[in-house]
Design an enzyme around this catalytic site. Structure first.
Site, mmCIF file in Angstrom:
data_model
loop_
_atom_site.group_PDB
_atom_site.id
_atom_site.type_symbol
_atom_site.label_atom_id
_atom_site.label_comp_id
_atom_site.label_asym_id
_atom_site.label_seq_id
_atom_site.Cartn_x
_atom_site.Cartn_y
_atom_site.Cartn_z
ATOM 1 N N HIS A 43 -43.321 -25.773 109.584
ATOM 2 C CA HIS A 43 -44.409 -26.735 109.741
ATOM 3 C C HIS A 43 -45.675 -26.111 110.305
ATOM 4 O O HIS A 43 -46.735 -26.730 110.279
ATOM 5 C CB HIS A 43 -43.955 -27.886 110.649
ATOM 6 C CG HIS A 43 -42.909 -28.750 110.007
ATOM 7 N ND1 HIS A 43 -43.178 -29.990 109.489
ATOM 8 C CD2 HIS A 43 -41.598 -28.529 109.764
ATOM 9 C CE1 HIS A 43 -42.081 -30.507 108.966
ATOM 10 N NE2 HIS A 43 -41.101 -29.635 109.125
ATOM 11 N N ASP A 101 -53.632 -24.606 112.591
ATOM 12 C CA ASP A 101 -52.763 -25.785 112.457
ATOM 13 C C ASP A 101 -52.025 -25.698 111.128
ATOM 14 O O ASP A 101 -52.641 -25.385 110.104
ATOM 15 C CB ASP A 101 -53.633 -27.051 112.472
ATOM 16 C CG ASP A 101 -52.928 -28.235 113.121
ATOM 17 O OD1 ASP A 101 -51.683 -28.271 113.083
ATOM 18 O OD2 ASP A 101 -53.620 -29.112 113.658
HETATM 19 P P1 ADQ Z 1 -48.225 -31.610 115.298
HETATM 20 O O1 ADQ Z 1 -48.740 -30.363 115.934
HETATM 21 O O2 ADQ Z 1 -47.605 -32.582 116.199
HETATM 22 O O3 ADQ Z 1 -47.216 -31.293 114.106
HETATM 23 P P2 ADQ Z 1 -50.044 -33.292 113.535
HETATM 24 O O4 ADQ Z 1 -49.799 -32.881 112.140
HETATM 25 O O5 ADQ Z 1 -51.475 -33.543 113.836
HETATM 26 O O6 ADQ Z 1 -49.564 -32.242 114.603
HETATM 27 O O7 ADQ Z 1 -49.237 -34.628 113.803
HETATM 28 C C1 ADQ Z 1 -49.386 -35.349 114.980
HETATM 29 C C2 ADQ Z 1 -48.834 -36.767 114.791
HETATM 30 O O8 ADQ Z 1 -48.717 -37.416 116.063
HETATM 31 C C3 ADQ Z 1 -49.719 -37.637 113.929
HETATM 32 O O9 ADQ Z 1 -48.932 -38.416 113.109
HETATM 33 C C4 ADQ Z 1 -50.473 -38.509 114.963
HETATM 34 O O10 ADQ Z 1 -50.843 -39.771 114.499
HETATM 35 C C5 ADQ Z 1 -49.451 -38.636 116.060
HETATM 36 N N1 ADQ Z 1 -50.120 -38.801 117.371
HETATM 37 C C6 ADQ Z 1 -50.930 -37.913 117.965
HETATM 38 N N2 ADQ Z 1 -51.390 -38.419 119.139
HETATM 39 C C7 ADQ Z 1 -50.855 -39.641 119.281
HETATM 40 C C8 ADQ Z 1 -50.930 -40.669 120.289
HETATM 41 N N3 ADQ Z 1 -51.672 -40.552 121.403
HETATM 42 N N4 ADQ Z 1 -50.231 -41.787 120.102
HETATM 43 C C9 ADQ Z 1 -49.493 -41.936 118.984
HETATM 44 N N5 ADQ Z 1 -49.372 -41.023 118.026
HETATM 45 C C10 ADQ Z 1 -50.034 -39.880 118.167
HETATM 46 C C11 ADQ Z 1 -46.665 -30.121 113.470
HETATM 47 C C12 ADQ Z 1 -47.661 -29.033 113.054
HETATM 48 C C13 ADQ Z 1 -48.740 -29.642 112.154
HETATM 49 C C14 ADQ Z 1 -48.081 -30.293 110.942
HETATM 50 C C15 ADQ Z 1 -46.977 -31.258 111.374
HETATM 51 C C16 ADQ Z 1 -46.182 -31.770 110.178
HETATM 52 O O11 ADQ Z 1 -48.270 -28.461 114.199
HETATM 53 O O12 ADQ Z 1 -49.650 -28.637 111.726
HETATM 54 O O13 ADQ Z 1 -49.059 -31.009 110.212
HETATM 55 O O14 ADQ Z 1 -46.058 -30.609 112.249
HETATM 56 O O15 ADQ Z 1 -45.706 -30.726 109.395
#
Ligand code: ADQ
Length: 462
Positions: free
Chosen positions: A154, A357
């Site tokens: 990921h 990311d």
């Molecule tokens: P993450 O680093 O966690 O994931 P991201 O892809 O941005 O990053 O996903 C974060 C998720 O958490 C989103 O669905 C967002 O809506 C949710 N979220 C964030 N803050 C929140 C809050 N305060 N309350 C509720 N929900 C919140 C890892 C990798 C990424 C990759 C994903 C999936 O780092 O690059 O995109 O896996 O493969």
């Protein structure tokens, strides 16, 4: 070949019966149709034993592998999150290496492999998620497991020079080669892994684009992860009233991230600061709402970024706030998903500016949540994997504070016609290549659709 059962391994296991959230939901939905087994880590205990503990039985089974407190420290906080995470996000300066961390990681990976080997029947497909389990396939092969094994990473891939900072760097190509399919978020990651594989002299490239190591053929391909776009759009359109105290016509700029140094939050705050310093005094007075709940707070680098952000937020409001205007709001709590979706829809601008990311799902959620007739503007870092698909966003270099400030200004003033045009180009990328598309695409390749198998078979004849 028969599809067999699907066995999924991820560090975290869904707790409730109907889990929410991208990957977890997609895998749940799939396993609910086909049956199968989902394996994840148990809460740490004093001692850890081999085997799996069943925690839920339904159409599919859920089971945990044991983890001692010591192993949690070394495998999870240590090697996974103080070594692999910074290294794979190009932050070799944040590495903290400890031999015990690697030993713990290897021990946990070996235990997971033994547990899978015990339950996997011939024909089952094993799908491993992420950087916590890079050695599981290698151990499975050593145990004689010949099943199809896929890995989806990921996070971004390190380049060759990053990898030199990892004491086990020379072994990584061999770990990857033990899978049948290594799935990555972007083409950029596929190129990075191709370079890494060349470090291992036993690995050769096949003319069909696949790879071979000691007679074992494998593929490395990109599968950009998506979201449940329609589901999220529906949630956004029917979101409850937002508890926001700001004038209805004032622009809302939104940032949503797990608090992590890879997300570029300090640079983002700096960019907003520069925008505020340059803005026309009579112009719109935007509110920048940054939601960033803490994560991995037991790791030192995460405490530092949190302190740093608090100081920056205080300084920015100190310099620019007025009696009736707080330009920056920094919220550290988790936000209910329906409210979050409503915020995305209300936002005029989203700031998604990571320094590195894998994909970044927030960018896709923002696009999905927009009103198609009056869409907001996505400001997106070149360094998010999502930038490969979402070319119609306002793409920025997050290290360039001045350019970030300019992009914010441009987004706030962007005419409707340009917003509509950009949104129309972004929308299909998010709705067509959604989470179900990603999952099915990966599994079809892993299980070997006819073309893939035929192409590979040409190179396997003795
Ligand atoms: P993450 O680093 O966690 O994931 P991201 O892809 O941005 O990053 O996903 C974060 C998720 O958490 C989103 O669905 C967002 O809506 C949710 N979220 C964030 N803050 C929140 C809050 N305060 N309350 C509720 N929900 C919140 C890892 C990798 C990424 C990759 C994903 C999936 O780092 O690059 O995109 O896996 O493969």
């Amino acid at each position: 070949m028969s599809d067999g059962r699907l066995i999924v391994v991820s560090n975290r296991l869904p707790k409730g019966d109907v889990p929410s959230g991208g990957l977890v939901f997609a895998v749940h939905e799939m396993l609910s149709q086909t049956g199968g087994l989902w394996i994840g880590a148990a809460d740490p205990t004093k001692t850890a034993e081999d085997g799996l503990t069943q925690i839920g039985k339904g159409v599919y089974d859920r089971a945990t592998f044991a983890l001692s407190e010591d192993e949690h420290r070394h495998y999870y906080l240590g090697y996974s999150n103080s070594m692999l995470w910074p290294l794979f996000h190009h932050r070799a300066d944040l590495l903290s290496f400890d031999q015990d961390d690697f030993d713990g990681y290897a021990r946990v990976n070996a235990r997971v492999a033994r547990a899978i080997a015990e339950v996997a029947a011939p024909g089952d497909t094993i799908w491993i998620q992420d950087y916590h389990f890079l050695m599981v396939a290698k151990y499975l092969r050593e145990l004689g497991v010949r099943n199809r094994i896929g890995l989806f990473l990921h996070i971004p891939c390190p380049n060759v020079s990053d990898l030199m900072a990892l004491p086990q760097g020379a072994d990584l190509p061999g770990w990857l080669a033990a899978h049948d399919l290594v799935g990555l978020q972007t083409q950029r990651d596929v190129s990075a892994v191709s370079d890494l594989l060349r470090l291992d002299r036993a690995i050769e490239r096949l003319p069909n684009g696949g790879w071979i190591r000691k007679g074992h053929r494998f593929a490395v391909l990109s599968f950009p992860i998506g979201i449940d776009a329609q589901g999220f759009a529906d949630t956004a359109a029917s979101a409850p009233e937002l508890p926001l105290r700001m004038p209805r016509d004032a622009p809302l700029i939104l940032g949503v991230d797990r608090l992590d140094y890879s997300k570029g939050l300090v640079q983002r705050f700096d960019g907003f600061d520069t925008y505020l310093a340059r803005r026309d005094a009579g112009g719109p007075r935007p509110t920048f709402l940054q939601i960033a709940p803490g994560s991995r707070e037991d790791v030192a680098a995460y405490q530092e970024i949190r302190d740093q952000l608090e100081r920056r937020a205080g300084a920015i409001n100190g310099a620019h706030a007025d009696l009736d205007w707080t330009p920056l709001r920094y919220v550290r709590r988790n936000i209910d998903r329906a409210i979050l979706a409503g915020l995305y829809r209300r936002a005029d601008v989203a700031l998604v500016t990571p320094l590195a990311d894998g994909m970044n799902l927030v960018a896709k959620e923002f696009v999905a949540a927009q009103d198609d007739e009056d869409p907001g503007v996505l400001i997106l870092s070149h360094f998010a994997g999502a930038a490969e698909q979402l070319r119609a966003a306002l793409l920025v270099n997050p290290f360039d504070t001045s350019a970030l400030a300019e992009a914010i200004d441009r987004a706030i003033h962007m005419p409707l016609a340009e917003r509509l045009e950009r949104h129309a180009a972004l929308r299909p990328m998010v709705f067509d290549q959604d989470i179900t598309w990603w999952r099915d695409n990966f599994l079809r390749h892993l299980r070997g659709h006819a073309g893939f198998d035929r192409a590979m078979a040409r190179f396997s004849a003795p």
